[in-house]
Scaffold this motif. Sequence first.
Motif, mmCIF file in Angstrom:
data_model
loop_
_atom_site.group_PDB
_atom_site.id
_atom_site.type_symbol
_atom_site.label_atom_id
_atom_site.label_comp_id
_atom_site.label_asym_id
_atom_site.label_seq_id
_atom_site.Cartn_x
_atom_site.Cartn_y
_atom_site.Cartn_z
ATOM 1 N N ASP A 149 0.836 -1.196 0.000
ATOM 2 C CA ASP A 149 0.000 0.000 0.000
ATOM 3 C C ASP A 149 0.872 1.248 0.000
ATOM 4 O OD1 ASP A 149 -2.063 -1.756 0.099
ATOM 5 O OD2 ASP A 149 -2.512 -1.457 2.218
ATOM 6 N N LEU A 150 0.322 2.327 -0.532
ATOM 7 C CA LEU A 150 1.065 3.587 -0.656
ATOM 8 C C LEU A 150 0.483 4.630 0.283
ATOM 9 C CD1 LEU A 150 3.075 5.511 -2.143
ATOM 10 C CD2 LEU A 150 1.244 5.939 -3.807
ATOM 11 N N VAL A 151 1.353 5.320 1.005
ATOM 12 C CA VAL A 151 0.947 6.448 1.828
ATOM 13 C C VAL A 151 1.686 7.684 1.323
ATOM 14 C CG1 VAL A 151 2.705 5.865 3.561
ATOM 15 C CG2 VAL A 151 0.860 7.443 4.144
ATOM 16 N N VAL A 152 0.956 8.756 1.045
ATOM 17 C CA VAL A 152 1.555 10.022 0.598
ATOM 18 C C VAL A 152 0.948 11.148 1.410
ATOM 19 C CG1 VAL A 152 1.961 9.186 -1.741
ATOM 20 C CG2 VAL A 152 -0.159 10.381 -1.236
ATOM 21 N N TYR A 153 1.706 12.222 1.525
ATOM 22 C CA TYR A 153 1.219 13.392 2.259
ATOM 23 C C TYR A 153 1.033 14.547 1.292
ATOM 24 C CZ TYR A 153 0.770 17.184 5.614
ATOM 25 O OH TYR A 153 0.307 18.263 6.330
ATOM 26 N N ILE A 154 -0.228 14.916 1.040
ATOM 27 C CA ILE A 154 -0.562 16.080 0.215
ATOM 28 C C ILE A 154 -1.616 16.875 0.988
ATOM 29 C CG2 ILE A 154 -1.351 16.913 -2.041
ATOM 30 C CD1 ILE A 154 -0.681 14.236 -3.215
ATOM 31 N N GLY A 155 -1.139 17.661 1.931
ATOM 32 C CA GLY A 155 -2.064 18.357 2.827
ATOM 33 C C GLY A 155 -2.542 17.447 3.942
ATOM 34 N N THR A 156 -2.942 16.249 3.568
ATOM 35 C CA THR A 156 -3.320 15.200 4.524
ATOM 36 C C THR A 156 -2.659 13.897 4.088
ATOM 37 O OG1 THR A 156 -5.294 14.607 3.239
ATOM 38 C CG2 THR A 156 -5.570 16.271 4.977
ATOM 39 N N LEU A 157 -2.655 12.929 4.967
ATOM 40 C CA LEU A 157 -2.119 11.620 4.608
ATOM 41 C C LEU A 157 -3.165 10.853 3.802
ATOM 42 C CD1 LEU A 157 -0.282 10.443 7.849
ATOM 43 C CD2 LEU A 157 0.765 10.944 5.638
ATOM 44 N N ASN A 158 -2.779 10.418 2.616
ATOM 45 C CA ASN A 158 -3.672 9.625 1.765
ATOM 46 C C ASN A 158 -3.113 8.212 1.629
ATOM 47 O OD1 ASN A 158 -5.298 11.878 1.301
ATOM 48 N ND2 ASN A 158 -4.117 12.507 -0.487
ATOM 49 N N PHE A 159 -3.990 7.225 1.771
ATOM 50 C CA PHE A 159 -3.593 5.823 1.677
ATOM 51 C C PHE A 159 -4.254 5.191 0.465
ATOM 52 C CE2 PHE A 159 -2.946 6.981 6.044
ATOM 53 C CZ PHE A 159 -1.828 6.263 6.444
ATOM 54 N N PHE A 160 -3.462 4.421 -0.281
ATOM 55 C CA PHE A 160 -3.985 3.727 -1.460
ATOM 56 C C PHE A 160 -3.540 2.274 -1.416
ATOM 57 C CE2 PHE A 160 -2.915 8.129 -2.690
ATOM 58 C CZ PHE A 160 -4.186 8.606 -2.953
ATOM 59 N N GLU A 161 -4.474 1.388 -1.739
ATOM 60 C CA GLU A 161 -4.124 -0.019 -1.823
ATOM 61 C C GLU A 161 -3.151 -0.243 -2.982
ATOM 62 O OE1 GLU A 161 -7.622 -2.362 -2.046
ATOM 63 O OE2 GLU A 161 -8.286 -1.877 0.002
ATOM 64 N N ALA A 162 -2.433 -1.353 -2.922
ATOM 65 C CA ALA A 162 -1.323 -1.601 -3.857
ATOM 66 C C ALA A 162 -1.739 -1.489 -5.318
ATOM 67 C CB ALA A 162 -0.720 -2.976 -3.583
ATOM 68 N N ASP A 163 -2.866 -2.110 -5.687
ATOM 69 C CA ASP A 163 -3.294 -2.080 -7.095
ATOM 70 C C ASP A 163 -3.643 -0.665 -7.540
ATOM 71 O OD1 ASP A 163 -2.924 -4.775 -7.320
ATOM 72 O OD2 ASP A 163 -5.026 -5.306 -7.005
ATOM 73 N N GLU A 164 -4.352 0.057 -6.687
ATOM 74 C CA GLU A 164 -4.719 1.434 -7.036
ATOM 75 C C GLU A 164 -3.482 2.315 -7.097
ATOM 76 O OE1 GLU A 164 -7.654 5.084 -5.582
ATOM 77 O OE2 GLU A 164 -7.492 3.253 -4.376
ATOM 78 N N ALA A 165 -2.541 2.094 -6.180
ATOM 79 C CA ALA A 165 -1.301 2.871 -6.173
ATOM 80 C C ALA A 165 -0.532 2.664 -7.469
ATOM 81 C CB ALA A 165 -0.443 2.468 -4.977
ATOM 82 N N PHE A 166 -0.469 1.420 -7.938
ATOM 83 C CA PHE A 166 0.240 1.109 -9.186
ATOM 84 C C PHE A 166 -0.349 1.898 -10.355
ATOM 85 C CE2 PHE A 166 0.349 -1.402 -13.118
ATOM 86 C CZ PHE A 166 1.706 -1.528 -13.304
ATOM 87 N N HIS A 167 -1.676 1.903 -10.474
ATOM 88 C CA HIS A 167 -2.327 2.614 -11.581
ATOM 89 C C HIS A 167 -2.117 4.120 -11.469
ATOM 90 C CE1 HIS A 167 -4.633 -1.250 -11.852
ATOM 91 N NE2 HIS A 167 -4.382 -1.035 -13.126
ATOM 92 N N ARG A 168 -2.203 4.653 -10.258
ATOM 93 C CA ARG A 168 -1.986 6.093 -10.084
ATOM 94 C C ARG A 168 -0.559 6.485 -10.439
ATOM 95 N NH1 ARG A 168 -5.607 9.168 -6.345
ATOM 96 N NH2 ARG A 168 -7.465 7.894 -5.975
ATOM 97 N N ILE A 169 0.403 5.645 -10.088
ATOM 98 C CA ILE A 169 1.802 5.928 -10.405
ATOM 99 C C ILE A 169 2.021 5.909 -11.914
ATOM 100 C CG2 ILE A 169 4.139 4.984 -10.247
ATOM 101 C CD1 ILE A 169 3.366 4.082 -7.364
ATOM 102 N N CYS A 170 1.414 4.944 -12.606
ATOM 103 C CA CYS A 170 1.540 4.881 -14.071
ATOM 104 C C CYS A 170 0.975 6.141 -14.719
ATOM 105 C CB CYS A 170 0.826 3.651 -14.612
ATOM 106 S SG CYS A 170 1.640 2.082 -14.223
ATOM 107 N N TRP A 171 -0.196 6.572 -14.275
ATOM 108 C CA TRP A 171 -0.796 7.795 -14.809
ATOM 109 C C TRP A 171 0.056 9.017 -14.466
ATOM 110 C CZ3 TRP A 171 -4.009 7.933 -18.591
ATOM 111 C CH2 TRP A 171 -4.956 6.942 -18.771
ATOM 112 N N ALA A 172 0.668 9.011 -13.287
ATOM 113 C CA ALA A 172 1.510 10.135 -12.884
ATOM 114 C C ALA A 172 2.742 10.249 -13.777
ATOM 115 C CB ALA A 172 1.928 9.978 -11.420
ATOM 116 N N PHE A 173 3.353 9.117 -14.124
ATOM 117 C CA PHE A 173 4.490 9.146 -15.045
ATOM 118 C C PHE A 173 4.049 9.679 -16.416
ATOM 119 C CE2 PHE A 173 7.042 6.326 -12.273
ATOM 120 C CZ PHE A 173 8.277 6.927 -12.433
ATOM 121 N N ALA A 174 2.860 9.265 -16.871
ATOM 122 C CA ALA A 174 2.357 9.734 -18.164
ATOM 123 C C ALA A 174 2.129 11.243 -18.142
ATOM 124 C CB ALA A 174 1.065 9.003 -18.518
#
Length: 277
Positions: A149-174
Amino acid sequence: MMKQLLYAEFVKIIKQSKTYYALGAIAVIELLIFITAYYQGSTILDLLLNTLRQNFYFEGTLLNGNLILYIVLNSLWFNVPLILMIVTSGLLTDEHKDGTLQTVMLQAVKKWKFILAKYITAALFTLLVIAFMMLSTFALAYTIFGTGDLVVYIGTLNFFEADEAFHRICWAFASGSIAMVFYSTASITLAIFIKEASKTWIASALFLIITNLLLKADFLPAGFNTFFFPKLIDTWQQLFNYKVDWQQVGINNVMLMLYCAAFAGLGMLVFQKKDIG
């Protein structure tokens, strides 16, 4: 003619040593992130989540490949665009320095096609570098740290499950790759105005710094943010908000591509009218 020009530009960028120094620099940045995460990542996470651990139970490790990938993405703020701007501006400044630009212009080559080939080469080179960065980081991050799972801090702490984190990271690179193409396009335009390599590098660094400062500025009207390019370069970061405004992300990326076209158009216009000498 355009095919020949593009081929010639790709040969130049493959043969120039700066290309491999750039890839090496990006690899070093990744390596430093991996080393720091391996030896100190757990300590940093413990400090970040100390209060939450008193109230919540966390199962598994949050120091995983997805977190490392997010950290690597943060090099898109300054390190990677600066490296890309230095390399891509060299497509033009090196020819000014070597005097080969005048020789090329003596041939039956249209100036707008010549400079357009450089913009296209810079954009494609940038996309290839980001692809290299993405694939190498994915491979190393998941091999060394595994998934999770991914935890990031953008104003607040946001948690994402592993599969969702993977897709968000791919879109972020794009999305981040579009911002990097914008910087590369801007560097070619700066090279058209300035010509000299060292001065172009300084101007590129200044452009990058000012853009990042304006990103954080709050004196502009809210409606202006959608159209002002410094407010668009962090679009990849918006993909880690808990709820993503996909429409806004799409608009921002389209606007950045339009800015790329505008900067390239300006550079082509100036180069077309400029006396090569």
